[in-house]
Scaffold this motif. Structure first.
Motif, PDB file in Angstrom:
ATOM      1  N   VAL A   1      23.436  43.191  75.230  1.00 41.20           N
ATOM      2  CA  VAL A   1      22.875  44.358  74.547  1.00 41.20           C
ATOM      3  C   VAL A   1      23.862  44.895  73.510  1.00 41.20           C
ATOM      4  N   ALA A   2      25.137  45.023  73.890  1.00 40.63           N
ATOM      5  CA  ALA A   2      26.140  45.559  72.964  1.00 40.63           C
ATOM      6  C   ALA A   2      26.296  44.666  71.745  1.00 40.63           C
ATOM      7  N   GLU A   3      26.322  43.349  71.956  1.00 45.30           N
ATOM      8  CA  GLU A   3      26.482  42.453  70.814  1.00 45.30           C
ATOM      9  C   GLU A   3      25.299  42.561  69.859  1.00 45.30           C
ATOM     10  N   ALA A   4      24.083  42.658  70.395  1.00 47.30           N
ATOM     11  CA  ALA A   4      22.907  42.793  69.534  1.00 47.30           C
ATOM     12  C   ALA A   4      22.992  44.060  68.697  1.00 47.30           C
ATOM     13  N   LEU A   5      23.465  45.148  69.298  1.00 47.65           N
ATOM     14  CA  LEU A   5      23.591  46.403  68.558  1.00 47.65           C
ATOM     15  C   LEU A   5      24.721  46.331  67.538  1.00 47.65           C
ATOM     16  N   GLY A   6      25.813  45.673  67.888  1.00 45.68           N
ATOM     17  CA  GLY A   6      26.903  45.489  66.931  1.00 45.68           C
ATOM     18  C   GLY A   6      26.463  44.676  65.734  1.00 45.68           C
ATOM     19  N   ARG A   7      25.722  43.602  65.995  1.00 49.11           N
ATOM     20  CA  ARG A   7      25.226  42.767  64.895  1.00 49.11           C
ATOM     21  C   ARG A   7      24.217  43.508  64.027  1.00 49.11           C
ATOM     22  N   ALA A   8      23.551  44.509  64.616  1.00 51.60           N
ATOM     23  CA  ALA A   8      22.609  45.325  63.837  1.00 51.60           C
ATOM     24  C   ALA A   8      23.335  46.362  62.984  1.00 51.60           C
ATOM     25  N   GLY A   9      24.663  46.474  63.157  1.00 56.21           N
ATOM     26  CA  GLY A   9      25.439  47.371  62.305  1.00 56.21           C
ATOM     27  C   GLY A   9      25.974  48.608  62.979  1.00 56.21           C
ATOM     28  N   SER A  10      25.841  48.703  64.314  1.00 53.29           N
ATOM     29  CA  SER A  10      26.186  49.930  65.011  1.00 53.29           C
ATOM     30  C   SER A  10      27.608  49.936  65.549  1.00 53.29           C
ATOM     31  N   ALA A  11      28.234  51.114  65.542  1.00 57.28           N
ATOM     32  CA  ALA A  11      29.381  51.376  66.408  1.00 57.28           C
ATOM     33  C   ALA A  11      28.822  51.582  67.804  1.00 57.28           C
ATOM     34  N   VAL A  12      29.488  51.030  68.834  1.00 54.67           N
ATOM     35  CA  VAL A  12      28.895  50.993  70.168  1.00 54.67           C
ATOM     36  C   VAL A  12      29.836  51.587  71.212  1.00 54.67           C
ATOM     37  N   LEU A  13      29.259  52.440  72.045  1.00 54.02           N
ATOM     38  CA  LEU A  13      29.908  52.938  73.249  1.00 54.02           C
ATOM     39  C   LEU A  13      29.262  52.239  74.442  1.00 54.02           C
ATOM     40  N   VAL A  14      30.068  51.527  75.234  1.00 53.38           N
ATOM     41  CA  VAL A  14      29.586  50.857  76.434  1.00 53.38           C
ATOM     42  C   VAL A  14      30.018  51.676  77.640  1.00 53.38           C
ATOM     43  N   GLU A  15      29.055  52.088  78.447  1.00 51.70           N
ATOM     44  CA  GLU A  15      29.396  52.793  79.675  1.00 51.70           C
ATOM     45  C   GLU A  15      30.269  51.885  80.544  1.00 51.70           C
ATOM     46  N   LYS A  16      31.260  52.474  81.233  1.00 49.85           N
ATOM     47  CA  LYS A  16      32.179  51.660  82.029  1.00 49.85           C
ATOM     48  C   LYS A  16      31.423  50.918  83.130  1.00 49.85           C
ATOM     49  N   PRO A  17      31.973  49.726  83.533  1.00 50.58           N
ATOM     50  CA  PRO A  17      33.050  48.969  82.918  1.00 50.58           C
ATOM     51  C   PRO A  17      32.549  48.243  81.678  1.00 50.58           C
ATOM     52  N   LEU A  18      33.483  47.665  80.910  1.00 48.20           N
ATOM     53  CA  LEU A  18      33.081  46.977  79.688  1.00 48.20           C
ATOM     54  C   LEU A  18      32.060  45.892  79.999  1.00 48.20           C
ATOM     55  N   THR A  19      32.372  45.031  80.947  1.00 50.28           N
ATOM     56  CA  THR A  19      31.442  44.017  81.448  1.00 50.28           C
ATOM     57  C   THR A  19      31.762  43.784  82.923  1.00 50.28           C
ATOM     58  N   ALA A  20      30.993  42.918  83.572  1.00 54.68           N
ATOM     59  CA  ALA A  20      31.189  42.654  84.993  1.00 54.68           C
ATOM     60  C   ALA A  20      32.234  41.586  85.265  1.00 54.68           C
ATOM     61  N   ASP A  21      32.722  40.884  84.239  1.00 55.29           N
ATOM     62  CA  ASP A  21      33.734  39.848  84.457  1.00 55.29           C
ATOM     63  C   ASP A  21      34.639  39.751  83.237  1.00 55.29           C
ATOM     64  N   VAL A  22      35.824  39.185  83.456  1.00 57.32           N
ATOM     65  CA  VAL A  22      36.857  39.193  82.429  1.00 57.32           C
ATOM     66  C   VAL A  22      36.522  38.267  81.264  1.00 57.32           C
ATOM     67  N   VAL A  23      35.916  37.114  81.531  1.00 59.09           N
ATOM     68  CA  VAL A  23      35.584  36.186  80.446  1.00 59.09           C
ATOM     69  C   VAL A  23      34.633  36.836  79.460  1.00 59.09           C
ATOM     70  N   THR A  24      33.587  37.468  79.984  1.00 65.68           N
ATOM     71  CA  THR A  24      32.614  38.129  79.110  1.00 65.68           C
ATOM     72  C   THR A  24      33.249  39.294  78.362  1.00 65.68           C
ATOM     73  N   ALA A  25      34.153  40.013  79.033  1.00 62.48           N
ATOM     74  CA  ALA A  25      34.839  41.125  78.375  1.00 62.48           C
ATOM     75  C   ALA A  25      35.641  40.638  77.179  1.00 62.48           C
ATOM     76  N   ARG A  26      36.388  39.540  77.365  1.00 65.72           N
ATOM     77  CA  ARG A  26      37.184  39.000  76.257  1.00 65.72           C
ATOM     78  C   ARG A  26      36.285  38.540  75.113  1.00 65.72           C
TER      79      ARG A  26
END
Length: 343
Positions: free
Chosen positions: A84-109
């Protein structure tokens, strides 16, 4: 991006989503505000109506209505954050992700790297460091109130049925497939520790339990960690969703004494070395949680961006804790990429 944001999308209508909607409307009274709410959601609509939000049932519908949102908030399950965050970023948005960033470290990176490539701001919604008490703790530690911190103990606990009244067993916190469990849901302590004392070098799980709360039986309900920081400081972090009486106490020790913060009360005490009576350095005032929320939204509106590395750093610590548990409680180093990643 400026404070003149005209188009805002919030994905998620749970308690965090509704809180963000209220703060966004206060900060941007004239913005078009679109909220994505699942068709089957049972979450109350009062806050959304009060904010004058348009409610839709999917991200595609939201982006059809506002193709290039200025700002966005992702407040759904952690396992859905990255897509969801990537889709919004690609649409041009600054994004706030509610904690945690993601559920695993690979996806977070990967998510952090994609936002770097897109040159879009990405914030993580750790509200404690935007409140009043933790910044004051930081000031006291930096000023040498107890000398160089050598040890710490951070502890948080609250019964899930009280924390998520009415829907505890169906909440994100209670379900592994949605990124539940205390390592992720109570990762404010890990974020706060990194914010105050710097990166973690290794983690050992002393105990991890999966009982005592109305969950799927898979998520971690109580975790005790031993951590060593790159500074050399050592200490513990306790996270649980089973304690009947809510508590959130942080302790930091140095050669001159100990700072003790009750984060629920907003109170900080200094216990001097040698046993003199403790002195109260701060008493809490009502409304700290709301002030933290408004500061977080102000960062998003100003596109200031997250503290460098914190969202991904928490994911790395959680991953090290999971590896430690899988190895029977052996200490595990916190893995770091060869090139620093910003979030």
């Amino acid at each position: 991006m400026t404070a003149e944001a005209d188009r805002v999308v919030v994905v998620g209508s749970g308690s965090a989503g509704r809180r963000h909607v209220t703060a966004l409307r206060a900060a941007l009274p004239d913005a078009e505000l679109v909220v994505v709410r699942r068709r089957a959601s049972e979450q109350p609509m009062d806050a959304l109506r009060a904010a004058g939000a348009t409610v839709v049932e999917g991200l595609a519908e939201a982006l059809a209505r506002v193709p290039r949102p200025d700002l966005a908030v992702v407040a759904g399950p952690a396992t859905h954050h990255a897509v969801v965050a990537e889709a919004l970023g690609r649409a041009g948005s600054a994004v706030l992700v509610e904690k945690p960033l993601t559920a695993d470290v690979v996806t977070a990176r990967e998510l952090a790297g994609r936002f770097d490539a897109l040159r879009r701001p990405l914030l993580v919604g750790y509200h404690l460091t935007r409140g009043d008490t933790v910044p004051e703790l930081g000031r006291l530690l930096s000023s040498g109130a107890v000398g160089p911190p050598s040890s710490f103990d951070l502890s948080v606990g609250q019964q899930l049925a009280e924390w998520r009244p009415g829907a505890a067993d169906r909440s994100v916190s209670a379900r592994a497939e949605l990124g539940g469990g205390v390592l992720l849901e109570l990762s404010h302590e890990l974020d706060g520790l990194v914010h105050l004392l710097g990166p973690v070098s290794d983690v050992r799980v002393k105990e991890m339990r999966h009982d005592g709360a109305p969950t799927d039986g898979v998520v971690d309900t109580s975790v005790d960690l031993e951590l060593t920081l790159e500074s050399g400081a050592r200490g513990t972090v306790h996270l649980d969703m089973v304690t009947p009486t809510p508590t959130r106490i942080w302790r930091f020790r140095g050669p001159r004494g100990e700072l003790v913060a009750d984060l629920l009360a907003g109170r900080i005490e200094l216990h001097g070395a040698g046993g003199p009576p403790p002195s109260v350095l701060r008493e809490g005032t009502p409304g700290e949680r709301d002030r933290a929320e408004h500061r977080l939204i102000a960062e998003l509106v100003a596109s200031a961006g997250e503290r460098r590395g914190t969202g991904a750093e928490v994911a790395r610590v959680v991953e090290a804790a999971r590896r430690s548990h899988g190895c029977g409680g052996a200490p595990c180093p916190v893995d770091r990429p060869a090139t620093a990643v910003t979030t």
